[in-house]
Design a protein around this motif. Structure first.
Motif, PDB file in Angstrom:
ATOM      1  N   HIS A   1     -22.929  49.376 -59.633  1.00  0.00           N
ATOM      2  CA  HIS A   1     -23.346  49.068 -60.329  1.00  0.00           C
ATOM      3  C   HIS A   1     -24.946  50.098 -61.194  1.00  0.00           C
ATOM      4  O   HIS A   1     -23.643  51.457 -61.248  1.00  0.00           O
ATOM      5  CB  HIS A   1     -24.916  49.063 -59.185  1.00  0.00           C
ATOM      6  CG  HIS A   1     -24.358  47.847 -58.217  1.00  0.00           C
ATOM      7  ND1 HIS A   1     -25.230  46.779 -58.532  1.00  0.00           N
ATOM      8  CD2 HIS A   1     -24.121  48.007 -56.677  1.00  0.00           C
ATOM      9  CE1 HIS A   1     -24.501  46.137 -57.126  1.00  0.00           C
ATOM     10  NE2 HIS A   1     -24.078  46.693 -56.750  1.00  0.00           N
TER      11      HIS A   1
ATOM     12  N   PRO B   1     -24.470  49.458 -67.741  1.00  0.00           N
ATOM     13  CA  PRO B   1     -24.378  47.840 -68.255  1.00  0.00           C
ATOM     14  C   PRO B   1     -22.935  48.334 -69.526  1.00  0.00           C
ATOM     15  O   PRO B   1     -22.209  46.998 -69.551  1.00  0.00           O
ATOM     16  CB  PRO B   1     -24.826  46.532 -68.059  1.00  0.00           C
ATOM     17  CG  PRO B   1     -26.219  47.887 -67.563  1.00  0.00           C
ATOM     18  CD  PRO B   1     -26.069  49.001 -67.424  1.00  0.00           C
TER      19      PRO B   1
ATOM     20  N   SER C   1     -22.959  46.522 -63.283  1.00  0.00           N
ATOM     21  CA  SER C   1     -23.550  45.320 -63.727  1.00  0.00           C
ATOM     22  C   SER C   1     -24.879  45.899 -63.089  1.00  0.00           C
ATOM     23  O   SER C   1     -25.015  47.268 -62.703  1.00  0.00           O
ATOM     24  CB  SER C   1     -23.737  44.916 -62.055  1.00  0.00           C
ATOM     25  OG  SER C   1     -24.213  45.668 -61.235  1.00  0.00           O
TER      26      SER C   1
END
Length: 120
Positions: free
Chosen positions: A13, A88, A119
């Protein structure tokens, strides 16, 4: 047989960290500059970091400066890329490379790549 084998990629993440490793064999590792390239879909492969075998000077692409750290261990024939504060836009296939010249602009050897997906 020359080999560069990357490991450590994965799905993370935004803000997470990953550490890529590259195991080299089959050539005189200490006489090669080593670096990391990345290639995102639809874009050209770009050099993001390199450490020179001659003077240990380190290069970072502006987009990763302050977040990524390259290192190498000549005793183990290993290259590492510590990636912090991932974004990202860091999503790409990451390739380890070895260049017999002072910098990494024209690698002699390439790894097969490891995928990093960040992500949001």
């Amino acid at each position: 047989q020359v080999q560069l084998v990357e490991s450590g990629g994965g799905l993370v993440h935004t803000g997470d960290s990953l550490r890529l490793s590259c195991a080299a064999s089959g050539f005189r590792f200490h006489l090669y500059s080593t670096g990391w390239y990345r290639q995102a879909p639809g874009l050209e492969r770009e050099l993001i970091s390199c450490i020179s075998y001659r003077d240990r000077k380190i290069y970072y692409h502006n987009n990763v400066k302050g977040r990524f750290t390259i290192s190498r261990d000549n005793a183990k024939n290993m290259v590492y890329l510590q990636m912090d504060s991932l974004r990202p836009e860091d999503t790409a296939a990451y390739y380890c490379a070895a260049d017999g010249r002072a910098r990494c602009e024209s690698p002699d050897y390439w790894g097969q790549g490891t995928q990093v997906t960040v992500s949001s």
